[in-house]
Design an enzyme around this catalytic site. Structure first.
Site, PDB file in Angstrom:
ATOM      1  CD  GLU A 231       9.102  -5.803   7.434  1.00  0.00           C
ATOM      2  OE1 GLU A 231       8.942  -4.637   6.997  1.00  0.00           O
ATOM      3  OE2 GLU A 231       8.518  -6.238   8.443  1.00  0.00           O
TER       4      GLU A 231
ATOM      5  N   GLY B 188      -5.005  -2.168   4.927  1.00  0.00           N
ATOM      6  CA  GLY B 188      -4.186  -3.292   4.469  1.00  0.00           C
ATOM      7  C   GLY B 188      -4.841  -4.632   4.751  1.00  0.00           C
ATOM      8  NE  ARG B 189      -6.813  -3.990  10.787  1.00  0.00           N
ATOM      9  CZ  ARG B 189      -6.213  -2.816  10.895  1.00  0.00           C
ATOM     10  NH1 ARG B 189      -5.059  -2.605  10.285  1.00  0.00           N
ATOM     11  NH2 ARG B 189      -6.754  -1.829  11.587  1.00  0.00           N
TER      12      ARG B 189
ATOM     13  CE  LYS C 227      -3.708   2.084   2.712  1.00  0.00           C
ATOM     14  NZ  LYS C 227      -4.660   1.916   3.807  1.00  0.00           N
TER      15      LYS C 227
ATOM     16  CG  HIS D 137      -4.128 -35.801  16.614  1.00  0.00           C
ATOM     17  ND1 HIS D 137      -4.361 -37.017  17.216  1.00  0.00           N
ATOM     18  CD2 HIS D 137      -5.038 -35.696  15.612  1.00  0.00           C
ATOM     19  CE1 HIS D 137      -5.351 -37.635  16.580  1.00  0.00           C
ATOM     20  NE2 HIS D 137      -5.780 -36.845  15.616  1.00  0.00           N
TER      21      HIS D 137
ATOM     22  CD  GLU E  61      -2.148  -4.509  11.385  1.00  0.00           C
ATOM     23  OE1 GLU E  61      -1.007  -4.986  11.496  1.00  0.00           O
ATOM     24  OE2 GLU E  61      -2.611  -4.147  10.288  1.00  0.00           O
TER      25      GLU E  61
ATOM     26  CE  LYS F 266       4.932  -0.764   9.644  1.00  0.00           C
ATOM     27  NZ  LYS F 266       3.926  -0.128   8.797  1.00  0.00           N
TER      28      LYS F 266
HETATM   29  O1  F6P Z   1       1.684  -4.306   9.891  1.00  0.00           O
HETATM   30  C1  F6P Z   1       1.361  -2.984   9.669  1.00  0.00           C
HETATM   31  C2  F6P Z   1       0.920  -2.740   8.260  1.00  0.00           C
HETATM   32  O2  F6P Z   1       0.763  -1.377   8.094  1.00  0.00           O
HETATM   33  C3  F6P Z   1      -0.347  -3.483   7.903  1.00  0.00           C
HETATM   34  O3  F6P Z   1      -1.507  -2.848   8.260  1.00  0.00           O
HETATM   35  C4  F6P Z   1      -0.183  -3.653   6.435  1.00  0.00           C
HETATM   36  O4  F6P Z   1      -1.028  -4.655   5.994  1.00  0.00           O
HETATM   37  C5  F6P Z   1       1.280  -4.015   6.356  1.00  0.00           C
HETATM   38  O5  F6P Z   1       1.887  -3.198   7.333  1.00  0.00           O
HETATM   39  C6  F6P Z   1       1.919  -3.843   5.016  1.00  0.00           C
HETATM   40  O6  F6P Z   1       1.909  -2.530   4.577  1.00  0.00           O
HETATM   41  P1  F6P Z   1       2.127  -2.154   3.073  1.00  0.00           P
HETATM   42  O7  F6P Z   1       1.053  -2.787   2.260  1.00  0.00           O
HETATM   43  O8  F6P Z   1       2.069  -0.655   3.028  1.00  0.00           O
HETATM   44  O9  F6P Z   1       3.484  -2.652   2.649  1.00  0.00           O
END
Ligand code: F6P
Length: 546
Positions: A211, A265-266, A205, A382, A351, A510
């Site tokens: 990462e 995002g979620r 987003k 199990h 979240e 972060k």
């Molecule tokens: O974990 C925090 C967050 O902002 C989530 O809400 C989001 O899904 C994720 O990081 C990834 O963010 P992006 O899509 O901006 O890389």
């Protein structure tokens, strides 16, 4: 004491929990032959049996009174009318617009966003047809056989869960997912792939997530080492809201699939974040998933609260959390294909509702979301079911069972079903000391050993669960199921007066990751080093030089 816990509706529920504390589920069933039917609901082709929850009519009435007090109907209306209910980010919440039918109208900040949703969906479909039909070719003229979705959090969990649920070995191109900054994941995926035939979808987003950008850069290096810089154009596309950063990375605006800041995002698997699935599973399958979710949206928006499935699930969760003192929420899908469902749901739920202040910023004096966890049945029987049956704490379970299988192994589905149904029955019914004793005597245990043996074999029972049946796990029903849980999460947030759509809690980590990164390396930034605490500094020293 907060306004909520001091309110009449809340106090009445506390009183009700005390009044019915000794009433067991077995007694409730014995007293009411109609209980199973009365506490069940058919909606959107799903069936919810919540008769094994510790509620009766009076408790439900009081929960509905709480919903009214918290203006649940008003909040549902506000979400669907595009008000900026994510007030800490000044954003509307529009994932429902992503699955609205073509030609319908859903306004975000006064603008109908459905046409923009379809503009992007149509572009995604054209792109999918080109990749699937082999007219989109890699830099050396070869067709694409593998797609790698690079993204994390909402840019990973949803699409990966959908791929696992709806794909099978025959689906081409194959989709791979890379989220972790641990290079073990990317390198394992790349080891099996040929650059000439691989398409990377960088899904973020913000397009700044550390990462994701690290993985994207490493993937680009891998590609360009073999095919050269110009290959990026045919092997990288982006899904993002941030055109400027996408361009900086070197992906052409023509190869960027947009979504919008009103999609959390979620809550984004329905947007262009689902591009890899739309390409690999096909536009029709993706559409069916959107349609199933839309059917649930319509139910949530229009059904009276008392027969509204997401509302019921949300109210039951609040009852278990705040009035019965549950220690966690377990979700157990009896479907191998739903092995990633709990992971997706964990981000959605924790979240969204893992918050410690209310909408006005006041510290809460009541629990919000519990730890949500679980795994697929029958495997989890199990593993951790021992604790669910005999552990000291209460862990309500949601069982999810697609009834008809999509495979043709005749023996196995009845076994899967039998296991699912018997787990919820066992949790509810338990086994008394007298029953255990009689069983042991019948098996010939000597009298002198009985007293020591019995307590270990007793099940207290009275452990609540709900069961959700899907006719089968196709795209439509998966869409409906996911939307059901999205709306359940929102219902809980309204009852708790919290904002389900921001996630400030992930920001500090972060920020500090940037700081620690600056303190690493052969020439560490002195200010970054000075800002670290002694423990972190010690750990940093021990990890230097990798
Ligand atoms: O974990 C925090 C967050 O902002 C989530 O809400 C989001 O899904 C994720 O990081 C990834 O963010 P992006 O899509 O901006 O890389």
């Amino acid at each position: 004491m907060s306004a909520l816990t001091d309110s009449g509706a809340w106090r009445a529920l506390q009183e009700q929990a005390r009044a019915e504390a000794g009433l067991t589920l077995n007694e409730r069933f014995a007293a009411d032959p109609e209980r199973a039917q009365r506490f069940s609901l058919d909606a959107v082709d799903l069936f919810l049996d919540y008769s094994k929850q510790r509620v009766g009519s009076r408790t439900l009435d009081l929960l509905f009174a709480l919903a009214e007090q918290q203006d649940l109907a008003g909040w549902i209306g506000r979400m669907f009318s595009g008000e900026a209910i994510n007030h800490t980010e000044h954003r509307a919440v529009g994932h429902v617009a992503l699955r609205a039918p073509r030609g319908s109208e859903i306004k975000m900040a006064g603008v109908n966003v459905v046409p923009a949703v379809y503009e992007v969906l149509d572009r995604m479909t054209v792109f999918a047809d080109a990749v699937r039909g082999g007219t989109w070719r890699g830099a050396t003229g070869m067709a694409i056989t593998d797609i790698v979705n690079i993204g994390i959090g909402g840019s990973d969990f949803g699409p990966r869960m959908v791929w696992d649920a709806l794909s099978d070995a025959s689906i081409k191109p194959r989709v791979h997912f890379v989220a972790n900054v641990d290079g073990a994941q990317l390198s394992t995926v790349l080891y099996r792939l040929k650059p000439e035939r691989t398409l990377f979808i960088v899904t973020s987003k913000t397009f700044t997530t550390q990462e994701t950008m690290a993985n994207a850069r490493s993937a680009r290096d891998w590609l360009t080492q073999t095919l050269g810089e110009t290959a990026v154009d045919k092997h990288f596309v982006a899904v993002s809201t941030n055109g400027a950063e996408v361009a900086k990375f070197g992906i052409s605006p023509d190869h960027m699939f947009e979504f919008w800041d009103w999609v959390g995002g979620r809550y984004s698997l329905w947007s262009s974040v689902g591009l890899a699935n739309l390409v690999a599973l096909g536009p029709q399958t993706f559409r069916a998933m959107l349609d199933g979710a839309h059917a649930m949206d319509e139910h949530f928006r229009r059904a009276p609260l008392k027969v509204n499935m997401p509302v019921l699930l949300g109210l039951l969760a609040v009852w278990n959390t705040n009035f019965l003192g549950a220690a966690s929420q377990v979700v157990s899908p009896y479907a191998q294909r739903l092995r990633r469902f709990v992971g997706w749901l964990q981000q959605l739920e924790m979240e969204s509702n893992g918050k410690g202040v209310d909408r006005e910023g006041r510290t809460l004096d009541y629990a919000t979301t519990l730890v949500l966890w679980g795994d697929i049945g029958t495997n989890s029987q199990h593993a951790f079911f021992q604790m669910l049956h005999q552990g000291a704490a209460l862990h309500p379970v949601d069982f999810i069972l697609p009834v008809k299988p999509l495979h043709s192994l005749p023996e196995q589905q009845p076994l899967l079903i039998a296991n699912c149904l018997s787990q919820s029955a066992a949790l509810m019914r338990g086994k008394t000391a007298a029953q255990v004793r009689a069983e042991l005597i019948a098996r010939g245990m000597p009298e002198g050993e009985l007293d020591a043996a019995v307590p270990h074999r007793v099940f207290t029972g009275d452990r609540p669960s709900s069961t959700i049946l899907l006719p089968q796990l196709d795209a439509w029903h998966l869409g409906a199921l996911c939307a059901l849980y999205e709306h359940r999460t929102f219902v809980m947030s309204v009852l708790w007066n919290i904002n389900a759509f921001d996630q400030w809690g992930v920001e500090l980590g972060k920020q500090l990751a940037q700081q620690v990164s600056a303190a690493q390396g052969p020439e560490p930034d002195a200010n970054a080093v000075a800002a670290l605490d002694a423990s972190t500094l010690q750990l940093l020293e021990r990890t230097r030089g990798v």
